[in-house]
Design a protein around this motif. Structure first.
Motif, PDB file in Angstrom:
ATOM      1  N   GLY A   1      -6.866  23.967   3.491  1.00 51.75           N
ATOM      2  CA  GLY A   1      -7.972  24.893   3.265  1.00 51.75           C
ATOM      3  C   GLY A   1      -8.863  24.532   2.107  1.00 51.75           C
ATOM      4  N   VAL A   2      -8.628  23.375   1.449  1.00 50.62           N
ATOM      5  CA  VAL A   2      -9.429  22.969   0.286  1.00 50.62           C
ATOM      6  C   VAL A   2      -9.889  21.534   0.494  1.00 50.62           C
ATOM      7  CG1 VAL A   2      -9.434  22.597  -2.209  1.00 50.62           C
ATOM      8  CG2 VAL A   2      -8.119  24.487  -1.230  1.00 50.62           C
ATOM      9  N   ALA A   3     -11.164  21.259   0.227  1.00 49.94           N
ATOM     10  CA  ALA A   3     -11.695  19.901   0.242  1.00 49.94           C
ATOM     11  C   ALA A   3     -11.787  19.418  -1.203  1.00 49.94           C
ATOM     12  CB  ALA A   3     -13.069  19.864   0.916  1.00 49.94           C
ATOM     13  N   ASP A   4     -10.895  18.523  -1.592  1.00 50.02           N
ATOM     14  CA  ASP A   4     -10.769  18.088  -2.982  1.00 50.02           C
ATOM     15  C   ASP A   4     -10.914  16.570  -3.035  1.00 50.02           C
ATOM     16  OD1 ASP A   4     -10.151  17.557  -5.595  1.00 50.02           O
ATOM     17  OD2 ASP A   4      -8.211  18.562  -5.586  1.00 50.02           O
ATOM     18  N   PRO A   5     -11.910  16.032  -3.768  1.00 46.78           N
ATOM     19  CA  PRO A   5     -12.066  14.571  -3.829  1.00 46.78           C
ATOM     20  C   PRO A   5     -10.906  13.877  -4.527  1.00 46.78           C
ATOM     21  CG  PRO A   5     -13.512  15.634  -5.427  1.00 46.78           C
ATOM     22  CD  PRO A   5     -12.930  16.731  -4.576  1.00 46.78           C
ATOM     23  N   ASN A   6     -10.069  14.622  -5.249  1.00 51.34           N
ATOM     24  CA  ASN A   6      -8.911  14.025  -5.904  1.00 51.34           C
ATOM     25  C   ASN A   6      -7.717  13.910  -4.969  1.00 51.34           C
ATOM     26  OD1 ASN A   6      -9.937  13.882  -8.780  1.00 51.34           O
ATOM     27  ND2 ASN A   6     -10.204  16.055  -8.375  1.00 51.34           N
ATOM     28  N   ASN A   7      -7.861  14.316  -3.705  1.00 52.98           N
ATOM     29  CA  ASN A   7      -6.780  14.249  -2.732  1.00 52.98           C
ATOM     30  C   ASN A   7      -7.042  13.099  -1.771  1.00 52.98           C
ATOM     31  OD1 ASN A   7      -5.656  15.097   0.120  1.00 52.98           O
ATOM     32  ND2 ASN A   7      -4.433  16.183  -1.405  1.00 52.98           N
ATOM     33  N   ILE A   8      -6.051  12.238  -1.531  1.00 54.09           N
ATOM     34  CA  ILE A   8      -6.249  11.053  -0.717  1.00 54.09           C
ATOM     35  C   ILE A   8      -6.499  11.410   0.744  1.00 54.09           C
ATOM     36  CG2 ILE A   8      -3.764  10.750  -0.360  1.00 54.09           C
ATOM     37  CD1 ILE A   8      -6.455   7.994  -0.671  1.00 54.09           C
TER      38      ILE A   8
ATOM     39  N   ASP B   1       0.999  12.917  -6.063  1.00 54.47           N
ATOM     40  CA  ASP B   1       2.080  13.884  -5.938  1.00 54.47           C
ATOM     41  C   ASP B   1       2.413  14.056  -4.460  1.00 54.47           C
ATOM     42  OD1 ASP B   1       0.178  15.568  -4.803  1.00 54.47           O
ATOM     43  OD2 ASP B   1      -0.015  16.853  -6.556  1.00 54.47           O
ATOM     44  N   VAL B   2       3.331  14.973  -4.163  1.00 50.91           N
ATOM     45  CA  VAL B   2       3.802  15.113  -2.788  1.00 50.91           C
ATOM     46  C   VAL B   2       2.739  15.672  -1.859  1.00 50.91           C
ATOM     47  CG1 VAL B   2       6.204  15.364  -3.463  1.00 50.91           C
ATOM     48  CG2 VAL B   2       4.765  17.386  -3.310  1.00 50.91           C
ATOM     49  N   HIS B   3       1.624  16.154  -2.402  1.00 54.41           N
ATOM     50  CA  HIS B   3       0.548  16.692  -1.575  1.00 54.41           C
ATOM     51  C   HIS B   3      -0.608  15.703  -1.410  1.00 54.41           C
ATOM     52  CE1 HIS B   3       2.628  20.496  -1.808  1.00 54.41           C
ATOM     53  NE2 HIS B   3       2.576  20.447  -3.124  1.00 54.41           N
ATOM     54  N   GLY B   4      -0.515  14.532  -2.029  1.00 50.54           N
ATOM     55  CA  GLY B   4      -1.583  13.544  -1.918  1.00 50.54           C
ATOM     56  C   GLY B   4      -2.611  13.615  -3.013  1.00 50.54           C
ATOM     57  N   ASN B   5      -2.408  14.448  -4.031  1.00 49.81           N
ATOM     58  CA  ASN B   5      -3.334  14.520  -5.163  1.00 49.81           C
ATOM     59  C   ASN B   5      -3.032  13.399  -6.146  1.00 49.81           C
ATOM     60  OD1 ASN B   5      -4.514  17.057  -4.248  1.00 49.81           O
ATOM     61  ND2 ASN B   5      -2.599  18.004  -4.904  1.00 49.81           N
TER      62      ASN B   5
ATOM     63  N   GLY C   1     -12.108  10.552  -7.834  1.00 49.10           N
ATOM     64  CA  GLY C   1     -11.059  10.438  -6.843  1.00 49.10           C
ATOM     65  C   GLY C   1     -10.704   9.025  -6.428  1.00 49.10           C
ATOM     66  N   PRO C   2      -9.711   8.877  -5.558  1.00 48.89           N
ATOM     67  CA  PRO C   2      -9.238   7.549  -5.159  1.00 48.89           C
ATOM     68  C   PRO C   2     -10.243   6.752  -4.344  1.00 48.89           C
ATOM     69  CG  PRO C   2      -8.170   9.268  -3.851  1.00 48.89           C
ATOM     70  CD  PRO C   2      -8.922   9.963  -4.938  1.00 48.89           C
ATOM     71  N   VAL C   3     -11.202   7.415  -3.685  1.00 55.37           N
ATOM     72  CA  VAL C   3     -12.259   6.691  -2.973  1.00 55.37           C
ATOM     73  C   VAL C   3     -13.619   6.922  -3.623  1.00 55.37           C
ATOM     74  CG1 VAL C   3     -11.043   6.561  -0.782  1.00 55.37           C
ATOM     75  CG2 VAL C   3     -12.433   8.557  -1.276  1.00 55.37           C
ATOM     76  N   GLN C   4     -13.642   7.506  -4.809  1.00 56.61           N
ATOM     77  CA  GLN C   4     -14.805   7.574  -5.688  1.00 56.61           C
ATOM     78  C   GLN C   4     -16.046   8.174  -5.028  1.00 56.61           C
ATOM     79  OE1 GLN C   4     -14.978   6.051  -9.418  1.00 56.61           O
ATOM     80  NE2 GLN C   4     -13.275   7.352  -8.773  1.00 56.61           N
TER      81      GLN C   4
ATOM     82  N   ILE D   1       0.849  -1.188   0.000  1.00 52.90           N
ATOM     83  CA  ILE D   1       0.000   0.000   0.000  1.00 52.90           C
ATOM     84  C   ILE D   1       0.887   1.242   0.000  1.00 52.90           C
ATOM     85  CG2 ILE D   1      -0.175  -0.063   2.523  1.00 52.90           C
ATOM     86  CD1 ILE D   1      -2.951   1.167   2.272  1.00 52.90           C
ATOM     87  N   PRO D   2       0.634   2.207  -0.888  1.00 47.43           N
ATOM     88  CA  PRO D   2       1.493   3.394  -0.943  1.00 47.43           C
ATOM     89  C   PRO D   2       1.582   4.087   0.418  1.00 47.43           C
ATOM     90  CG  PRO D   2      -0.008   3.348  -2.808  1.00 47.43           C
ATOM     91  CD  PRO D   2      -0.455   2.261  -1.877  1.00 47.43           C
ATOM     92  N   GLY D   3       2.773   4.517   0.777  1.00 50.56           N
ATOM     93  CA  GLY D   3       2.964   5.148   2.075  1.00 50.56           C
ATOM     94  C   GLY D   3       2.082   6.358   2.286  1.00 50.56           C
ATOM     95  N   ILE D   4       1.874   7.127   1.229  1.00 53.12           N
ATOM     96  CA  ILE D   4       1.068   8.342   1.385  1.00 53.12           C
ATOM     97  C   ILE D   4      -0.395   7.983   1.637  1.00 53.12           C
ATOM     98  CG2 ILE D   4       0.631   8.591  -1.088  1.00 53.12           C
ATOM     99  CD1 ILE D   4       0.888  11.608  -0.691  1.00 53.12           C
ATOM    100  N   ALA D   5      -0.902   6.903   1.022  1.00 53.36           N
ATOM    101  CA  ALA D   5      -2.269   6.458   1.281  1.00 53.36           C
ATOM    102  C   ALA D   5      -2.378   5.896   2.696  1.00 53.36           C
ATOM    103  CB  ALA D   5      -2.684   5.408   0.256  1.00 53.36           C
TER     104      ALA D   5
END
Length: 359
Positions: free
Chosen positions: A187-194, A124-128, A167-170, A79-83
């Protein structure tokens, strides 16, 4: 309800609120479902911050710490470390807000695995996610799909006619509008961010009531995410696998009849960066932590014109000698004449005399 009774299963399943605005109950609706599920009363989380409330302080909020995700090693079963970090942070935050939920990070990891194979491991490094992960178009063209017309103006799914899970959890955009949360404190709620997706998924599950340690309550919560017993079996199998670091057996993973999510590659920027020229042809590769941004394909760095050296010496004002003045005289140079003095010709004294020219 048995597995055999499920003829068509949820693809990117989340539930959407289809009840009237003033109705006290919320009826979950899976994207793929042969018939609408029975109404279920959902108690909204009482401790979730509302848009009008201030965000928790970073020191008290484990989900908002600033980190370098790319430096986190991979976890169980690759499992990816960031996830993995996102699931742990979401679990800690929900358990702090609602201890009775007893959220388990492996449940979130199981959903992430079933929905998108952990975002394909590309963040990416921010979880997107690198490239937008989209579910099928919810226009009713696939058997058992719900028809959900556009609710986000294409902001998240790029479709201005019908919604698509993102996104990763659809998450369906309409569900995200109600449950989407900022999990990484940017400060942003983005469904493309894990990080955002993991916290929002945990919020949805806990909102169904009961403890995730209770098999019945856990099944009810996962069914609210996707109304399919086969889906529940897959999530639980992967959750157990992550807990014991062992891959599930094929017999524990019943087939889920659903189309795979589509991945849209990153789009090239509209213009080249400042100091570069050309037309971008593709999106640049993601930058490594601490490294400069890679060049944009199709853009060429502009070379500044060479600067001429400044001249500090004044130009000479002496006259340029003519051809006759610059030619050497055959005899000795005449003595310079001074104004007001007579010119005296001295006789030639040997051996300093110039020999006469030959006859």
């Amino acid at each position: 309800m048995t597995v055999g009774a499920i003829t068509v299963l949820a693809a990117v399943g989340l539930t959407v609120d289809t009840s009237p605005p003033d109705a006290p109950d919320i009826t979950p609706l899976a994207e793929y479902s042969p018939q609408p599920p029975a109404p279920t009363t959902v108690a909204p989380p009482t401790t979730d911050p509302t848009p009008t409330e201030p965000a928790p302080a970073p020191a008290e909020d484990p989900g908002s710490a600033h980190i370098e995700p790319a430096s986190i090693p991979d976890g169980p079963l690759g499992i990816p470390g960031i996830a993995l970090d996102a699931y742990h942070r979401a679990t800690e935050r929900l358990n702090a807000e609602r201890p009775s939920c007893e959220m388990d990070w492996t449940v979130l990891a199981g959903i992430g695995q079933v929905e998108s194979n952990q975002g394909r491991g590309l963040f990416d490094v921010h979880g997107n996610t690198i490239g937008r992960i989209l579910g099928p178009r919810l226009d009713g063209s696939l058997p058992g799909t719900a028809v959900i017309t556009d609710t986000d103006g294409g902001r998240f799914d790029g479709d201005r006619e019908f919604d698509r899970a993102v996104g990763p959890v659809q998450f369906i955009p309409s569900t995200w509008a109600n449950l989407g949360r900022d999990g990484n404190g940017d400060g942003v709620a983005d469904p493309n961010n894990i990080y955002d997706g993991a916290l929002s998924a945990a919020t949805l599950l806990c909102g169904q009531g009961g403890s995730m340690a209770d098999p019945a309550a856990r099944t009810r919560a996962i069914l609210a995410y996707n109304n399919s017993l086969a889906y529940v079996a897959n999530v639980n199998a992967w959750a157990h696998g992550y807990a014991v670091n062992a891959f599930p057996l094929p017999s524990d993973l019943p087939e889920i009849h659903r189309p795979e999510p589509v991945v849209e590659p990153p789009q090239p920027p509209e213009h080249c960066p400042e100091g570069w020229e050309g037309e971008p042809t593709a999106a640049p590769e993601p930058a490594e932590p601490g490294q400069p941004e890679p060049p944009v394909p199709g853009c060429t760095k502009v070379t500044p014109p060479p600067t001429e050296p400044s001249r500090t010496e004044a130009p000479s004002t002496a006259p340029t000698p003519t051809a006759t003045e610059s030619s050497p005289a055959p005899g000795p140079a005449p003595a310079p004449a001074f104004p007001g003095l007579p010119v005296i010709e001295l006789p030639c004294i040997p051996p300093f005399c110039v020999p006469p020219p030959p006859a």
